[in-house]
Each structure stands twice: as structure tokens, then as C-alpha cells.
Design a protein around this motif. Structure first.
Motif, short mmCIF file in Angstrom:
data_model
loop_
_atom_site.label_atom_id
_atom_site.label_comp_id
_atom_site.label_asym_id
_atom_site.label_seq_id
_atom_site.Cartn_x
_atom_site.Cartn_y
_atom_site.Cartn_z
N PHE A 50 -18.77 -6.38 53.65
CA PHE A 50 -18.69 -7.79 54.02
C PHE A 50 -18.34 -8.71 52.87
O PHE A 50 -18.06 -9.89 53.08
CB PHE A 50 -20.00 -8.24 54.70
CG PHE A 50 -20.12 -7.72 56.10
CD1 PHE A 50 -19.59 -8.43 57.16
CD2 PHE A 50 -20.73 -6.50 56.35
CE1 PHE A 50 -19.66 -7.95 58.46
CE2 PHE A 50 -20.82 -6.01 57.65
CZ PHE A 50 -20.27 -6.73 58.70
N THR A 91 -18.69 -15.50 52.41
CA THR A 91 -19.07 -14.26 53.10
C THR A 91 -19.50 -14.56 54.53
O THR A 91 -19.09 -13.86 55.47
CB THR A 91 -20.19 -13.54 52.32
OG1 THR A 91 -19.72 -13.26 50.99
CG2 THR A 91 -20.59 -12.24 53.00
N ARG A 95 -17.52 -13.40 57.90
CA ARG A 95 -18.25 -12.32 58.57
C ARG A 95 -17.63 -11.93 59.90
O ARG A 95 -17.45 -10.74 60.17
CB ARG A 95 -19.73 -12.70 58.72
CG ARG A 95 -20.56 -11.57 59.30
CD ARG A 95 -22.02 -11.87 59.26
NE ARG A 95 -22.29 -13.18 59.84
CZ ARG A 95 -23.46 -13.76 59.86
NH1 ARG A 95 -24.50 -13.16 59.30
NH2 ARG A 95 -23.64 -14.94 60.41
#
Length: 169
Positions: A50, A91, A95
Motif C-alpha cells: 500500500f 497512502t 488505498r
């Protein structure tokens, strides 16, 4: 109101659809997975998958990545603290794209997900082949994805890597 990630690909902005499509993003995660697995002999930890896209699709961070996988990770992170300050937010924003890419890879048997993480699947992507049409920027991104796999393989536990970058697993 629908989330931008729930829009069909035809409804998304063209630049976004081109850069963030599951095939391309999946290729990047597969490159990191392949090199990690080759060096470490273990599955690529799912949480690290991720951070691949937020690190290499962000031009300033991509430019700051080291040229070699044996660069000291903690030192690089400390020297690039300003770039990593918004990594947790990037992030989270990416996602859904990372999930979509992982699902794409799993559906095509390019990667498998087990309790220990990601492994190259029964039908791995042909990553050594250079596409006929590519740009220098895309080639740099592809190289950086493989570098991340090797770099992460030379580090400690995934939780330490994530914490060094300010990302909570």
C-alpha cells in the motif's frame, strides 16, 4: 454522492484513468513483489504494497529515491522527512487504487495473497519485456517499483519500515 473511485473509468478524468488504471498500478506492485520475493525468499508483506504507489507516483518522492537498494533506509527517511510528512495521507488517498490493482492481479492469477503476504502467482506478469511504447517517466516509475521491492527486502520488519515513514500499519 458517489466517491470518485466508484466512477466508471469512462467518467474519470483521462489523466487519472491513464496513470491510475489497475493494470499499470498492478504492474508496479508486481515489480516490487517480484524483487522482494527474489531477494528475501519470502512473500511481500501486504501492508508494504500500500506504500508502493504513494512513493513512486509522487514525483518529488520518486526523484528523491536512492539509486541503490543498499542505501540506509533510516538515514534516507530522516533526510527526506519533509517528503514523507504527507505519505500517510497519500497512502490513504491511494488505498482504493492499490486495492483495485491488487484485485486485478489476483483475478488474473499474477499474484496470490496468503497469510504471509503477496507472492508471484501462477500467471506472473512478463515484467522483463520492455513495452514498445513507453516514456522515460514511466520507465523511471517501473524501475523505482523494483527498487522498492529490493530496498524493502534489505530492511527489518514491515512495521519498522512503515513506522520509519510515518505510516501506521
Amino acid at each position: 454522492m458517489a466517491s470518485r473511485w466508484s466512477l466508471s473509468w469512462r467518467e474519470r478524468p483521462a489523466e487519472e484513468a491513464a496513470l491510475l488504471n489497475p493494470a499499470f498500478c498492478g504492474e508496479l506492485i508486481a515489480r516490487a513483489t517480484k524483487d522482494y520475493q527474489r531477494l528475501r525468499g519470502n512473500a511481500f508483506p501486504l501492508p508494504l504494497s500500500f506504500v508502493v504507489l504513494p512513493l513512486i507516483l509522487h514525483a518529488p518522492t520518486l526523484a528523491a529515491l536512492p539509486g541503490r537498494a543498499d542505501t540506509t533506509f533510516a538515514t534516507w527517511s530522516a533526510e527526506n522527512e519533509a517528503l514523507l510528512a504527507d505519505l500517510p495521507e497519500r497512502t490513504l488517498r491511494l488505498r482504493p487504487i492499490s486495492r483495485e490493482a491488487l484485485l486485478f492481479l489476483a483475478q488474473h492469477s499474477a499474484l496470490t495473497l496468503g497469510a504471509d503476504g503477496l507472492r508471484t502467482g501462477e500467471k506472473p506478469l512478463k515484467l522483463a519485456a520492455k513495452p514498445a511504447a513507453s516514456t522515460r517517466d514511466v520507465d523511471d516509475i517501473r524501475r523505482a517499483a523494483a527498487l522498492l521491492g529490493r530496498w524493502f527486502a534489505n530492511q527489518g520488519a514491515p512495521v519498522q519500515i512503515l513506522q520509519t515513514m510515518g505510516v501506521t500499519p
